[in-house]
Design a protein around this motif. Structure first.
Motif: not given
Length: 130
Positions: A4-11
Motif C-alpha cells: 500500500g501507499y504507507k509501505a511505499l512512502v516508508d520505503e
C-alpha cells in the motif's frame, strides 16, 4: 494489495533526504536550489504557492525530468538541488524517490509539505489565475 501507499512512502523515506521547513527556508534564496511544487493546479489556486517554486504536476514529473521525453523541461538539466513538496509530504516523498531513481542526484523533499511551510509562516502568495 501487495504493498500500500504507507509501505511505499516508508520505503521512500528510508532512502531520500528530508528537510524540515526550517532547513528548507535556509535554502530558499539559494540560486543553486530549485523548489518544485508537485501539487495539482487546482491545489495551487485554492491554497496558494511558494514564490519562485516551479510548478511541476506530479503526473508529468517523470516526463519533464527525462531528457529523452518530448515533454522534457531544461530546468531539470541544471546543476541544482531540487527540493520537492506537495500538500502534506507524502506525494513529494514518492516523487523524490522516483527522481533519485531516475538519476537526479541532488534531490530532497520538505517534511509536511506546503501545509507545514504555510503553518510556519514561510513565504506564500496567491496563484495568479489566467
Amino acid at each position: 494489495m501487495k504493498k500500500g501507499y504507507k509501505a511505499l512512502v516508508d520505503e521512500a523515506m528510508a532512502e531520500i533526504k528530508t528537510y524540515t521547513v526550517a532547513e528548507a527556508l535556509q535554502k530558499y534564496q539559494d540560486p543553486n536550489v530549485q523548489f518544485v511544487d508537485i501539487r495539482d493546479p487546482r491545489e495551487l489556486e485554492r491554497e496558494g504557492i511558494v514564490p519562485g517554486a516551479l510548478s511541476a504536476p506530479r503526473g508529468m514529473l517523470e516526463f519533464w525530468v527525462d531528457p529523452e521525453s518530448p515533454y522534457y523541461k531544461p530546468v531539470f538539466g541544471e546543476n541544482k538541488e531540487y527540493i520537492f513538496f506537495c500538500a502534506g509530504g507524502l506525494r513529494s516523498a514518492l516523487a523524490t524517490k522516483t527522481m533519485q531513481d531516475m538519476g537526479l542526484e541532488k534531490v530532497a523533499h520538505i517534511e509536511g509539505g506546503f501545509g507545514a511551510w504555510k503553518a510556519a509562516g514561510a513565504p506564500t502568495t496567491e496563484k495568479q489565475r489566467k
